[in-house]
Design a protein around this motif. Structure first.
Motif, PDB file in Angstrom:
ATOM      1  N   ALA A  22       1.089   6.686  -6.856  1.00 45.61           N
ATOM      2  CA  ALA A  22      -0.019   7.621  -7.108  1.00 45.61           C
ATOM      3  C   ALA A  22       0.410   9.067  -6.877  1.00 45.61           C
TER       4      ALA A  22
ATOM      5  N   PHE B 243       0.828  -1.210   0.000  1.00 41.16           N
ATOM      6  CA  PHE B 243       0.000   0.000   0.000  1.00 41.16           C
ATOM      7  C   PHE B 243       0.864   1.262   0.000  1.00 41.16           C
ATOM      8  N   LYS B 244       1.982   1.215   0.694  1.00 44.88           N
ATOM      9  CA  LYS B 244       2.909   2.346   0.696  1.00 44.88           C
ATOM     10  C   LYS B 244       3.466   2.577  -0.718  1.00 44.88           C
TER      11      LYS B 244
ATOM     12  N   ALA C 148      -6.991   6.293  -0.625  1.00 42.71           N
ATOM     13  CA  ALA C 148      -7.236   4.910  -0.195  1.00 42.71           C
ATOM     14  C   ALA C 148      -5.951   4.218   0.262  1.00 42.71           C
ATOM     15  N   SER C 149      -4.905   4.295  -0.562  1.00 43.30           N
ATOM     16  CA  SER C 149      -3.667   3.580  -0.225  1.00 43.30           C
ATOM     17  C   SER C 149      -2.964   4.215   0.970  1.00 43.30           C
TER      18      SER C 149
ATOM     19  N   PRO D 185      -7.957   9.938 -10.732  1.00 41.64           N
ATOM     20  CA  PRO D 185      -7.694   8.588 -10.223  1.00 41.64           C
ATOM     21  C   PRO D 185      -6.536   8.549  -9.220  1.00 41.64           C
ATOM     22  N   ALA D 186      -5.493   9.343  -9.458  1.00 38.58           N
ATOM     23  CA  ALA D 186      -4.363   9.365  -8.523  1.00 38.58           C
ATOM     24  C   ALA D 186      -4.798   9.861  -7.150  1.00 38.58           C
TER      25      ALA D 186
ATOM     26  N   LEU E 166       2.047   1.657  -3.578  1.00 35.25           N
ATOM     27  CA  LEU E 166       0.936   2.152  -4.393  1.00 35.25           C
ATOM     28  C   LEU E 166       0.691   3.636  -4.112  1.00 35.25           C
ATOM     29  N   HIS E 167       0.779   4.013  -2.869  1.00 35.21           N
ATOM     30  CA  HIS E 167       0.606   5.405  -2.469  1.00 35.21           C
ATOM     31  C   HIS E 167       1.673   6.294  -3.122  1.00 35.21           C
TER      32      HIS E 167
ATOM     33  N   LEU F  26      -7.736   9.536  -5.778  1.00 37.45           N
ATOM     34  CA  LEU F  26      -8.487   8.451  -5.133  1.00 37.45           C
ATOM     35  C   LEU F  26      -7.550   7.374  -4.593  1.00 37.45           C
ATOM     36  N   VAL F  27      -6.524   7.037  -5.372  1.00 40.23           N
ATOM     37  CA  VAL F  27      -5.560   6.020  -4.935  1.00 40.23           C
ATOM     38  C   VAL F  27      -4.712   6.554  -3.774  1.00 40.23           C
ATOM     39  N   ILE F  28      -4.346   7.838  -3.820  1.00 38.15           N
ATOM     40  CA  ILE F  28      -3.580   8.443  -2.722  1.00 38.15           C
ATOM     41  C   ILE F  28      -4.362   8.327  -1.415  1.00 38.15           C
TER      42      ILE F  28
END
Length: 152
Positions: A13, A6-7, A64-65, A57-58, A9-10, A60-62
């Motif tokens: 993003a 997750f880190k 969530a992740s 989208p980035a 992915l964060h 949203l991913v920032i």
């Protein structure tokens, strides 16, 4: 292991988000050098498209992740100074961007009209530059707060 994924992915993003919003400013300024409404309209249309494809989208991913990584890592989001500061700056950036998005559309429509002169675009473009900078700076400051773990 999930925390690290997750880190990662964060971070990916964040790279997409900051890269896209920063290069958007570059392309609009590049187009403005021509002092041509059609060039400006094309650049602004590209910025609007890239915001839809990359920025939103980035974001949203920032969210969530980052939230999941903090939870899995045992970091209380708002009770950890650097996380709270980074989140606050990120939210500030988003709130300012909320004023920028409709302005981008207005500027693109104006510049695309056949009868528009460069002088017609300049007031909106100056406003776009001011608001864009006011949105971009807190986003980069959020990155610094997170990486350097600055106290709030």
């Amino acid at each position: 292991m999930a925390y690290l994924l997750f880190k990662l992915l964060h971070i990916v993003a964040v790279v997409l988000f900051l890269g896209n919003v920063t290069t958007g400013v570059f392309w609009v300024r590049h187009a403005a050098r021509h002092r041509s409404p059609p060039h400006l309209a094309e650049a602004m249309a590209g910025v609007i498209r890239s915001d839809r494809v990359f920025t939103v989208p980035a974001v949203l991913v920032i969210i969530a992740s980052g939230g999941l990584a903090a939870w899995l890592g045992g970091w209380p989001l708002l009770r950890t100074g650097w996380l709270g500061l980074g989140i606050g700056l990120f939210v500030l950036s988003g709130l300012v961007f909320a004023a920028l998005a409709p302005l981008q559309h207005r500027l693109q429509v104006l510049a695309a009209r056949a009868d528009t002169r460069w002088e017609d675009c300049q007031p909106l473009l100056r406003r776009w530059n001011r608001i864009g900078l006011a949105s971009l700076l807190p986003a980069w400051m959020a990155l610094a707060a997170m990486v350097l773990k600055l106290p709030a």
